[in-house]
Write a protein that holds these residues in place. Structure first.
Motif: not given
Length: 369
Positions: A205-206, A283-284, A313-314, A317
């Protein structure tokens, strides 16, 4: 899978590629043609039609990729289908690795999908299973992110062409690192096959090197607290880790023979892959999904490799897309999706039940998508 507590020193180089997030021994001292062969047939349940698993293969970038296509035994109405993408390291199409058999994560997923009327394709990615290293056997350091992206795209196209596949209802399910490639397939792929929905299970996720650094740092601190290494030794390894990450991000290189076993994870052999995959922020990528894309997202409080904080975090996004996200928060489920609240990797290969909550969510998701 991600960095685990398994300490596995291997002489062969294949398990280290494609995956910095494999086993790390922190020891400070010395460190598509589609050839088809029917292999089995079994009912998905007592009431559903029989499903079969067929050995298949397809070509991409001069490499033969082998997989298993699970589908209804008898031709009939077109059915939805899912591509299953494995996690990091030498994890094969069934979810197992050399010396770590019995996890069967993706084999189990395929069975659950067919119980919901969904066909599936799972495959041995580069450096795993029957596919092996292929044309990269003598040039491991040349492996970057591209072969894995191209395999996923070719696999999706292959699945879309299978008889009986409903091309309008194609789901891509990525587990762990595989979730990153699922997102890439849905946002950056040159494949002409449309991804209708995504399953991101215990996902990376990061950014890759951020995850690696966090996991390694946690292990260093745990060993120091246990009295296995001194504060000076811990500092030496942490400094080397920081320099290695900075070098990978600056120029795509990393020094050999790093202290504390770091070279089991960060080495010149996998520098190209690590530097390239680290450029992608999940996430982006999630924020670039087509609006209202159905997404099944999961995390668990017992997963020692992917935290729910990371998955949040994901999720942030996905909210920017905005995706139609079903976020399933699990309790007492380990990284390989088995019921195990131990918060260790010791039971990954044990014959434990698959998460019943995730099973219900998955079936509801694929039926609605």
């Amino acid at each position: 899978m991600f960095l685990t507590e398994f300490v596995r020193a291997r002489n062969d180089r294949a398990p280290r590629l494609g995956a910095g997030l494999c086993a790390l021994a922190l020891v400070v001292s010395g460190c598509g043609s589609g050839s088809v062969t029917r292999v089995t047939a079994s009912p998905a349940s007592r009431t559903s039609p029989a499903w079969v698993e067929e050995e298949v293969s397809f070509q991409v970038d001069g490499m033969t990729v082998y997989g298993t296509w699970r589908h209804p035994a008898r031709p009939g109405a077109k059915v939805p289908a899912a591509l299953i993408i494995a996690g990091s390291g030498p994890t094969d199409r069934d979810g197992n690795s050399p010396g770590l058999s019995g996890m069967d994560t993706y084999k189990t997923l395929a069975g659950l999908l067919s119980a919901g009327g969904v066909a599936s394709l799972r495959y041995d990615k580069l450096a795993s299973g029957k596919t092996g290293l292929g044309p990269y056997a003598s040039k491991i350091a040349d492996i970057g992110i591209a072969p894995f992206k191209h395999e996923a795209a070719a696999a999706l196209d292959f699945l879309a062409r299978r008889p009986g596949t409903d091309k309008r209802r194609l789901t891509v399910i990525g587990h762990s690192e595989g979730a990153l490639f699922a997102l890439l397939l849905a946002t950056k792929s040159k494949s002409k096959t449309h991804v209708n929905s995504l399953g991101l299970l215990e996902p990376l996720s990061r950014r890759y090197l951020d995850i690696l650094s966090g996991q390694i740092t946690a292990q260093i601190k745990a060993q120091q607290q246990a009295g296995k290494i001194t504060a000076a030794q811990a500092a030496e390894v942490e400094d080397a880790l920081a320099r290695a990450v900075a070098s990978l991000r600056a120029n795509g290189t990393v020094a050999a023979n790093l202290p504390g076993g770091l070279s089991n994870v960060l080495s010149p052999e996998n520098a190209k892959f690590l530097s390239e995959v680290d450029r992608e922020d999940p996430a982006k990528l999630a924020a670039r999904l087509k609006a209202r894309t159905p997404v099944l997202l999961s995390c668990s409080d017992a997963d020692i490799q992917v935290s729910c904080d990371d998955v949040e975090h994901l999720a942030a996004g996905l909210a920017k897309a905005p995706a139609a996200t079903d976020f399933v928060r699990l309790t007492g489920i380990n990284h390989v999706l088995k019921e195990d609240p131990s918060r260790t990797a010791a039971h990954y290969t044990d014959p434990l039940p698959f998460s019943s909550k995730l099973k219900q969510a998955l079936l509801a998701f694929v039926r609605a998508s």
